[in-house]
Design an enzyme around this catalytic site. Structure first.
Site, mmCIF file in Angstrom:
data_model
loop_
_atom_site.group_PDB
_atom_site.id
_atom_site.type_symbol
_atom_site.label_atom_id
_atom_site.label_comp_id
_atom_site.label_asym_id
_atom_site.label_seq_id
_atom_site.Cartn_x
_atom_site.Cartn_y
_atom_site.Cartn_z
ATOM 1 N N ASP A 9 0.824 -1.207 0.000
ATOM 2 C CA ASP A 9 0.000 0.000 0.000
ATOM 3 C C ASP A 9 0.861 1.260 0.000
ATOM 4 O O ASP A 9 0.727 2.133 -0.865
ATOM 5 C CB ASP A 9 -0.902 0.019 1.236
ATOM 6 C CG ASP A 9 -2.259 -0.627 0.995
ATOM 7 O OD1 ASP A 9 -2.710 -0.661 -0.160
ATOM 8 O OD2 ASP A 9 -2.866 -1.091 1.971
ATOM 9 N N MET A 10 1.705 1.384 0.995
ATOM 10 C CA MET A 10 2.454 2.630 1.171
ATOM 11 C C MET A 10 3.482 2.831 0.062
ATOM 12 O O MET A 10 3.679 3.956 -0.425
ATOM 13 C CB MET A 10 3.131 2.641 2.537
ATOM 14 C CG MET A 10 2.161 2.701 3.715
ATOM 15 S SD MET A 10 1.075 4.149 3.734
ATOM 16 C CE MET A 10 2.256 5.487 3.881
#
Length: 570
Positions: A430-431
């Site tokens: 995600d990040m």
């Protein structure tokens, strides 16, 4: 550039393990040159690449064999370099770039690195003042009870040594009903919920789970080995795309170059750039937060009817405006249309082509850009990539981890039996996809300023996972994985744990074994915020020698749906 030395098979089929350990800062320099060599729009100038100074400890602070910490540092360094180029176009010298690799290791945990009124995340749920300030879009989708939470776990199947990532798509009642289970089952603990679901899911083969989920519109994913994923049709299709996927849109006329705005009171690289963020959960909001830190004016558009984890509004809305719009309403569609008419960038992270039905797909936005005579940058952020058999399937970070082989590799590294898989310890996909998507947007904006036109970008969670498993990248050896564990003493990371559980495992270990949580220079401090006083979150990673150009957020995170009447500042 000399080939990176690895041996095959150290963590199962299709894995490549380093033959020697390289300290994190030095490894970041190698990977920066590697990424530069495979990215067509990125600089190949060694002097510019060497303007980045990587500093930090030799040993990673993230558990497991993946080089997520180094990749985090490198992606932000690349954003910093493009920001430096953009600043130069405006006649501003940023000076050298510094990236602290320990802070980069903390970046995937950003969503939980927050303190308000001196309270940490696990305390804040008990604070009525903070709860009152938050906008509740979670609707009980995830944290309502143990059944909801453990509908996001990895389970064995009836296939020997094959595990499967279950995901309820933020709709635990509907998902569990499809399997004859009750989301309100009288279980008292997360362990009881896991065992109840395990008894059901283990009656299915991985193929049967896959078919059932597709039929009902849910996501889910067999936990492949890296080799198995590369041999799938979808894996081969995704591998045919560049990791940083930026292209000039063909369906546009010869639109003129668009210079970067002149903003005397804000010298950050993207000051004056306007971004519409159509997204929820983590990846695209993380992308928007990076752009906001570089100076962009970001409006996060949210549906008041779609669930979104509440804790994220305390971190990933920093520097943004948050606007509630229901695209099922004609009035709200017109308001979004007006916002996009003034935007430079549109970021969307819903299921591919779902926005086309609302009139906000790629071709719709390109036509708007053509009509106004000014190019636009449109980014699609998805799980599986821009095309292929799975491209329109829903997906989250955990799905990408299962597909790519990252969950399998972590299970091997943690000493489980063959096939038992466990999530990476932090929401890495995600990040890092957020950071990679921000780089895509910055590259496209620079191209628009130099050559004109509109640009289409693609960022994919699974692509970010798979590149970490390539031989050119390499995995840390079992000896290094053990050394990291011996230093930080992370609690066990098992297949049942949700990413929120794992975040607290890692953060607790950091608090006991390092000083990173006490490093004031790693954090942004807002004296006042809508949530309370002394609102502290992880600071942007890029630091320019010229401090007035350095990324920062001009205001604290804000609650969801905070600005219903938002308009562009200029």
């Amino acid at each position: 550039m000399a080939p990176h030395q690895t041996t095959q098979g150290g963590f199962g089929p299709g894995t490549y393990v380093d033959t020697a350990f390289t300290p994190v800062p030095k490894e970041c320099r190698r990977l920066l040159h590697y990424f530069a060599s495979i990215t067509s729009q990125f600089t190949k100038d060694d002097a510019l690449l060497d303007s980045v100074d990587f500093v930090g400890g030799d040993l990673p602070i993230i558990p497991g064999p993946l080089k997520a910490q180094a990749m985090s540092a490198v992606l932000h360094a690349m954003c910093g370099i493009v920001g430096k180029e953009i600043s130069a176009m405006k006649g501003i010298d940023t000076g050298k770039i510094t990236i602290n690799t320990d802070q980069a290791g903390m970046y995937p945990a950003s969503a939980s690195l927050v303190s308000i009124n001196s309270q940490k995340p696990n305390d804040m749920a008990l604070d009525p003042a903070i709860l009152a300030a938050a906008t509740n879009l979670e609707h009980g989708a995830l944290m309502k009870n143990p059944m909801h939470l453990r509908a996001w776990s990895i389970y064995p199947t009836k296939d020997a040594k094959v595990w499967y990532q279950i995901m309820s798509n933020l709709d635990a009642p509907g998902f569990l009903k499809a399997y004859g289970m009750d989301s309100e089952a009288p279980v008292k603990t997360n362990d009881e919920a896991y065992e109840l679901m395990k008894a059901e899911f283990s009656q299915y083969s991985a193929g049967e789970l896959e078919t059932k989920n597709i039929e009902h519109g849910f996501c889910g994913q067999t936990c492949y080995t890296p080799q198995q994923w590369r041999e799938t049709l979808m894996g081969k299709r995704l591998a045919g795309h560049p990791i940083f996927n930026v292209s000039r849109a063909r369906a546009t006329p010869d639109l003129p170059p668009v210079p970067f705005p002149c903003t005397p009171n804000d010298k950050r690289p993207l000051a004056g750039i306007k971004v519409v963020e159509l997204a929820r959960v983590i990846a695209a909001p993380a992308l928007g937060a990076v752009l906001s830190s570089f100076g962009a004016e970001v409006v996060k558009v949210e549906s008041p009817d779609l669930p979104d984890p509440n804790a994220l509004q305390m971190t990933l809305t920093a520097g943004k405006y948050t606007c509630p719009l229901d695209l099922n309403r004609e009035e709200d569609r017109l308001r979004l249309h007006k916002l996009i008419e003034g935007a430079d960038v549109v970021v969307q992270a819903f299921r591919r082509r779902s926005l086309e039905r609302k009139g906000f797909g790629l071709e719709d936005i390109l036509q708007m850009a053509n009509k106004r005579g000014k190019g636009v940058v449109y980014l699609d952020l998805t799980c599986y990539g821009p095309d292929g058999t799975y491209s329109e399937r829903p997906g989250f970070q955990q799905i990408a981890d299962a597909a790519s082989g990252c969950s399998y590799v972590c299970g091997k590294a943690y000493g489980f039996e063959e096939g038992v898989s466990a999530l990476p310890s932090l929401p890495v996909a995600d990040m890092l996809t957020g950071a990679a998507g921000a780089l895509d947007v910055m590259l496209a904006l620079r191209e628009r300023a130099q050559h004109g036109g509109s640009y289409h970008c693609d960022a994919a969670l699974t692509a970010i996972d798979t590149i970490q498993l390539k031989p050119e990248f390499g995995l840390y050896s079992p000896e290094i994985v053990k050394k990291i564990q011996d230093v930080h003493r992370f609690a066990p990371m098992t297949p049942d744990l949700h990413v929120s559980d794992l975040l607290f495992v890692v953060i607790r270990a950091w608090a006991e074994t390092t000083d990173v949580l006490k490093r004031k220079d790693f954090f942004s401090h807002f004296v006042e915020s809508p949530f309370g006083k002394d609102h502290i979150i992880l600071a942007p990673l890029v630091r320019y020698e010229n401090a007035e150009v350095s990324p920062c957020w001009k205001h604290s995170p804000v609650p969801y749906c905070q600005h219903p009447e938002v308009q562009w500042a200029s």
